[in-house]
Design a protein around this motif. Structure first.
Motif, PDB file in Angstrom:
ATOM      1  N   GLN A  39      44.981  51.610  30.034  1.00  0.00           N
ATOM      2  CA  GLN A  39      44.731  52.007  31.417  1.00  0.00           C
ATOM      3  C   GLN A  39      43.833  51.030  32.171  1.00  0.00           C
ATOM      4  OE1 GLN A  39      43.152  55.948  30.517  1.00  0.00           O
ATOM      5  NE2 GLN A  39      44.910  56.923  31.514  1.00  0.00           N
ATOM      6  N   HIS A  40      43.161  50.114  31.489  1.00  0.00           N
ATOM      7  CA  HIS A  40      42.086  49.345  32.138  1.00  0.00           C
ATOM      8  C   HIS A  40      42.276  47.830  32.050  1.00  0.00           C
ATOM      9  CE1 HIS A  40      40.266  53.345  31.551  1.00  0.00           C
ATOM     10  NE2 HIS A  40      39.524  53.043  32.597  1.00  0.00           N
ATOM     11  N   PHE A  41      43.513  47.368  32.140  1.00  0.00           N
ATOM     12  CA  PHE A  41      43.778  45.927  32.142  1.00  0.00           C
ATOM     13  C   PHE A  41      43.782  45.343  33.557  1.00  0.00           C
ATOM     14  CE2 PHE A  41      45.126  46.434  27.785  1.00  0.00           C
ATOM     15  CZ  PHE A  41      44.986  45.169  27.224  1.00  0.00           C
ATOM     16  N   GLY A  42      43.687  46.184  34.576  1.00  0.00           N
ATOM     17  CA  GLY A  42      43.885  45.724  35.937  1.00  0.00           C
ATOM     18  C   GLY A  42      42.744  44.928  36.530  1.00  0.00           C
TER      19      GLY A  42
ATOM     20  N   GLU B  83      33.617  45.535  32.290  1.00  0.00           N
ATOM     21  CA  GLU B  83      34.256  44.821  33.389  1.00  0.00           C
ATOM     22  C   GLU B  83      33.719  43.405  33.518  1.00  0.00           C
ATOM     23  OE1 GLU B  83      34.085  47.030  37.006  1.00  0.00           O
ATOM     24  OE2 GLU B  83      35.459  48.608  36.292  1.00  0.00           O
ATOM     25  N   GLU B  84      32.462  43.208  33.179  1.00  0.00           N
ATOM     26  CA  GLU B  84      31.883  41.857  33.214  1.00  0.00           C
ATOM     27  C   GLU B  84      32.509  40.987  32.113  1.00  0.00           C
ATOM     28  OE1 GLU B  84      30.128  44.672  33.473  1.00  0.00           O
ATOM     29  OE2 GLU B  84      29.743  44.395  35.625  1.00  0.00           O
ATOM     30  N   ASP B  85      32.735  41.587  30.940  1.00  0.00           N
ATOM     31  CA  ASP B  85      33.421  40.855  29.867  1.00  0.00           C
ATOM     32  C   ASP B  85      34.830  40.450  30.305  1.00  0.00           C
ATOM     33  OD1 ASP B  85      31.253  41.199  28.118  1.00  0.00           O
ATOM     34  OD2 ASP B  85      32.057  43.097  27.357  1.00  0.00           O
ATOM     35  N   GLN B  86      35.495  41.361  30.994  1.00  0.00           N
ATOM     36  CA  GLN B  86      36.842  41.080  31.475  1.00  0.00           C
ATOM     37  C   GLN B  86      36.829  39.912  32.466  1.00  0.00           C
ATOM     38  OE1 GLN B  86      38.658  43.785  34.318  1.00  0.00           O
ATOM     39  NE2 GLN B  86      40.572  43.823  33.141  1.00  0.00           N
ATOM     40  N   ALA B  87      35.854  39.902  33.356  1.00  0.00           N
ATOM     41  CA  ALA B  87      35.753  38.810  34.330  1.00  0.00           C
ATOM     42  C   ALA B  87      35.523  37.477  33.632  1.00  0.00           C
ATOM     43  CB  ALA B  87      34.622  39.103  35.315  1.00  0.00           C
ATOM     44  N   GLU B  88      34.678  37.478  32.633  1.00  0.00           N
ATOM     45  CA  GLU B  88      34.403  36.241  31.900  1.00  0.00           C
ATOM     46  C   GLU B  88      35.655  35.767  31.167  1.00  0.00           C
ATOM     47  OE1 GLU B  88      32.397  32.942  30.730  1.00  0.00           O
ATOM     48  OE2 GLU B  88      31.747  34.492  32.179  1.00  0.00           O
ATOM     49  N   TYR B  89      36.429  36.713  30.644  1.00  0.00           N
ATOM     50  CA  TYR B  89      37.691  36.378  29.975  1.00  0.00           C
ATOM     51  C   TYR B  89      38.630  35.654  30.935  1.00  0.00           C
ATOM     52  CZ  TYR B  89      42.448  37.314  28.214  1.00  0.00           C
ATOM     53  OH  TYR B  89      43.750  37.191  27.816  1.00  0.00           O
ATOM     54  N   HIS B  90      38.801  36.213  32.133  1.00  0.00           N
ATOM     55  CA  HIS B  90      39.737  35.609  33.085  1.00  0.00           C
ATOM     56  C   HIS B  90      39.218  34.276  33.621  1.00  0.00           C
ATOM     57  CE1 HIS B  90      43.018  38.477  33.410  1.00  0.00           C
ATOM     58  NE2 HIS B  90      42.125  39.443  33.246  1.00  0.00           N
ATOM     59  N   LYS B  91      37.937  34.152  33.755  1.00  0.00           N
ATOM     60  CA  LYS B  91      37.376  32.851  34.164  1.00  0.00           C
ATOM     61  C   LYS B  91      37.673  31.794  33.109  1.00  0.00           C
ATOM     62  CE  LYS B  91      32.985  30.579  35.266  1.00  0.00           C
ATOM     63  NZ  LYS B  91      31.515  30.767  35.389  1.00  0.00           N
ATOM     64  N   LYS B  92      37.498  32.156  31.861  1.00  0.00           N
ATOM     65  CA  LYS B  92      37.715  31.211  30.762  1.00  0.00           C
ATOM     66  C   LYS B  92      39.186  30.848  30.626  1.00  0.00           C
ATOM     67  CE  LYS B  92      36.727  30.553  25.825  1.00  0.00           C
ATOM     68  NZ  LYS B  92      36.078  31.156  24.614  1.00  0.00           N
TER      69      LYS B  92
ATOM     70  N   LYS C 293      37.748  44.752  40.822  1.00  0.00           N
ATOM     71  CA  LYS C 293      36.800  44.605  39.729  1.00  0.00           C
ATOM     72  C   LYS C 293      36.267  43.163  39.721  1.00  0.00           C
ATOM     73  CE  LYS C 293      38.610  46.453  35.887  1.00  0.00           C
ATOM     74  NZ  LYS C 293      39.698  46.781  34.935  1.00  0.00           N
ATOM     75  N   PRO C 294      35.213  42.891  38.997  1.00  0.00           N
ATOM     76  CA  PRO C 294      34.672  41.523  38.971  1.00  0.00           C
ATOM     77  C   PRO C 294      35.707  40.461  38.601  1.00  0.00           C
ATOM     78  CG  PRO C 294      33.116  43.037  37.977  1.00  0.00           C
ATOM     79  CD  PRO C 294      34.345  43.836  38.250  1.00  0.00           C
ATOM     80  N   ALA C 295      36.696  40.835  37.773  1.00  0.00           N
ATOM     81  CA  ALA C 295      37.699  39.864  37.346  1.00  0.00           C
ATOM     82  C   ALA C 295      38.611  39.411  38.480  1.00  0.00           C
ATOM     83  CB  ALA C 295      38.552  40.481  36.227  1.00  0.00           C
ATOM     84  N   PHE C 296      38.627  40.175  39.591  1.00  0.00           N
ATOM     85  CA  PHE C 296      39.554  39.863  40.670  1.00  0.00           C
ATOM     86  C   PHE C 296      39.360  38.458  41.223  1.00  0.00           C
ATOM     87  CE2 PHE C 296      41.352  39.948  44.932  1.00  0.00           C
ATOM     88  CZ  PHE C 296      42.534  40.648  44.748  1.00  0.00           C
TER      89      PHE C 296
END
Length: 505
Positions: free
Chosen positions: A484-487, A436-445, A496-499
């Motif tokens: 199932q886990h793109f949200g 989930e932390e990787d996902q957050a970094e992806y969306h930040k970038k 999630k952190p990406a929110f």
């Protein structure tokens, strides 16, 4: 005793004779009844045509002001049905170079020309795939005895592809005017004479729709409990309203939703599905969100003989929603380039091109786009769409360069990154997956890249899902788990952190 046995035998023989005579009479009666009953057109038609399911071009009759006898609605309907069936039979014959069914819709004299043309094409290994898309007939004459009718069909839009030894040699869309003489034979209208009086290349008006105020900052949406089934039996405006409030409060202004072709009733769109779609737009309007409607989801049959059915499907939906305040744009098809290998790029592009014309003929106010699955296909039909949409699930380090390349090739249309995201699944089926932390970094970038390039966007997706339909990604568990886990919100309803990077703001 002997006399009794003889009487029994005599009774049995007489009874058997009576039964046999009864069976013979019954059989003769059935044959006589069959021979004196009108033919069943559905059985006569060797191509097994059921017009209501197979062929539905748009047909608009001029007001009846013909010479001769007045034609009532029932006879006009019968004439129309047989006329359109005649077109369909001829198109099947030209495609297959087989004559089955022609005699049912053409008289003896007119069918000879068709037979000769088909024989010539067969000899020269030529086939023609064609369909008519619209008809504008006028009844010119109807005889007093009700046996003859003359019709002029103007501005018939006809799309055709000509193949020579399986190689495409001609593709064209024409408008033509036909003069047709019908004879009523055996209770059916058959074409006695059909002449093309003039024709021209079909060039529909290219309507320019303003896109300066789009400013799309959105997300692709499905309810968490019913992914890929928004409008099913558990449809709930309360659930949708709660989700739309989350989306609006997160700083977004738009959503993208999907209309499944079969679920909505194919060519005969179900009124209850239109009602649910309209209610969804009502809820979006209440929350000040705009909606991109993606048509033809889970549809992959672009064959020419289905085009008229596809037209009626799109026409019904677009007509029903074109004046809704929440409507932002029409997305003709999701990732149609994924069908290039299985269906053929030429026919998919032709279908998309034609569908754009159809939607714009119904709604000339809202912009149109196509949801291409990658940047490489984004330039296709760029001159027809009002803004260009593409999806990106590749290496983020290459996104900035890809955007700059597209901007050099697409200079006069807005670009929208219509889908992007990263799955946060790491588990048994993918132990090296992202957290989930990787996902957050992806969306930040990616938000930084979008800001630098002044790009509009719609991310994938609001929720993690518990169940993914097999039709979406297949049965392989590692694919299902990832999907199932793109949200931005997990399966327990927690952000999630990406929110925090769901929007640029």
């Amino acid at each position: 005793m002997v006399g009794l046995n003889k009487n029994i035998m005599r009774a049995i023989l007489i009874a058997s004779y009576v039964v046999l005579i009864g069976l013979i009479v019954s059989a003769l009666s059935g044959i006589f009844s069959y021979l004196n009953t009108g033919a069943d057109r559905s059985k006569m038609l060797h191509t097994e045509i059921q017009k209501i399911e197979q062929y539905l071009p748009k047909i608009v009759w001029e007001p009846l002001d013909n010479e001769g006898r007045i034609m009532d609605a029932q006879n006009l309907s019968a004439l129309q049905n047989d006329y359109l069936d005649a077109w369909y039979v001829k198109q099947i014959a030209y495609k297959t170079n087989k004559i089955a069914g022609i005699k049912d819709y053409y008289t003896d004299s007119s069918r000879e020309n068709l037979y000769s043309f088909i024989a010539l094409n067969k000899t020269e290994k030529t086939t023609i795939e064609a369909t008519t898309l619209s008809h504008n007939p006028t009844l010119e004459f109807y005889s007093e005895d009700g046996q003859l009718a003359v019709v002029t069909d103007r501005n018939v839009v006809e799309y055709k592809r000509v193949f020579k030894a399986d190689a495409l040699v001609l593709e064209t869309t024409e408008t033509s005017t036909y003069k047709i003489i019908f004879l009523l034979e055996d209770g059916f209208w058959r074409i006695r004479h059909m002449v093309k009086e003039d024709n021209a290349i079909y060039n529909p008006e290219q309507k320019i729709i303003a896109t300066d105020s789009l400013n799309i900052k959105g997300i692709n949406y499905y309810p968490q409990a019913t992914p890929w089934n928004t409008f099913g039996d558990t449809f709930s405006t309360d659930t949708i309203s709660k989700d739309f409030k989350i989306i609006k409060d997160a700083g977004l202004n738009s959503i993208r939703i999907f209309v499944q072709y079969e679920d909505f009733g194919k060519a005969r769109v179900k009124p209850e599905m239109i009602t649910k779609l309209r209610q969804t737009l009502d809820v979006a309007d209440k929350h000040n969100l705009k909606v991109v409607i993606t048509l033809f989801d889970f549809y992959g049959d672009y064959s020419l003989m289905n085009w008229t059915l596809d037209h009626r499907h799109a026409e019904t939906i677009v007509n029903a929603l074109k004046d809704h305040n929440a409507l932002l744009a029409w997305d003709i098809k999701n990732e149609p380039n994924l069908d290039f290998d299985s269906r053929g790029q030429d026919i998919v592009i032709a279908w998309l091109d034609n569908m754009i014309d159809l939607v714009k003929s119904v709604d000339d106010k809202h912009p149109i786009t196509i949801g291409w699955s990658n940047t490489q296909s984004a330039t296709l039909l760029k001159e027809k769409v009002d803004f260009v949409s593409f999806h990106y699930y590749e290496d983020l380090d290459k996104l900035d360069e890809a955007i700059k390349t597209m901007k050099t090739e697409i200079k006069d249309k807005p670009l929208v990154l219509q889908e992007y995201g990263l799955s946060s699944y790491r588990g048994l089926w993918n132990p090296l997956g992202y957290t989930e932390e990787d996902q957050a970094e992806y969306h930040k970038k990616i938000q930084n890249i979008l800001a630098v390039n002044k790009m509009q966007f719609m991310s994938w997706t609001l929720y993690d899902f518990k169940d993914i339909p097999t039709e979406v990604v297949g049965r392989l568990p590692w694919r299902k788990r990832a999907q199932q886990h793109f949200g931005f919100i997990n399966q327990n309803g927690e952000p999630k952190p990406a929110f925090q990077y769901i929007s640029k703001e």
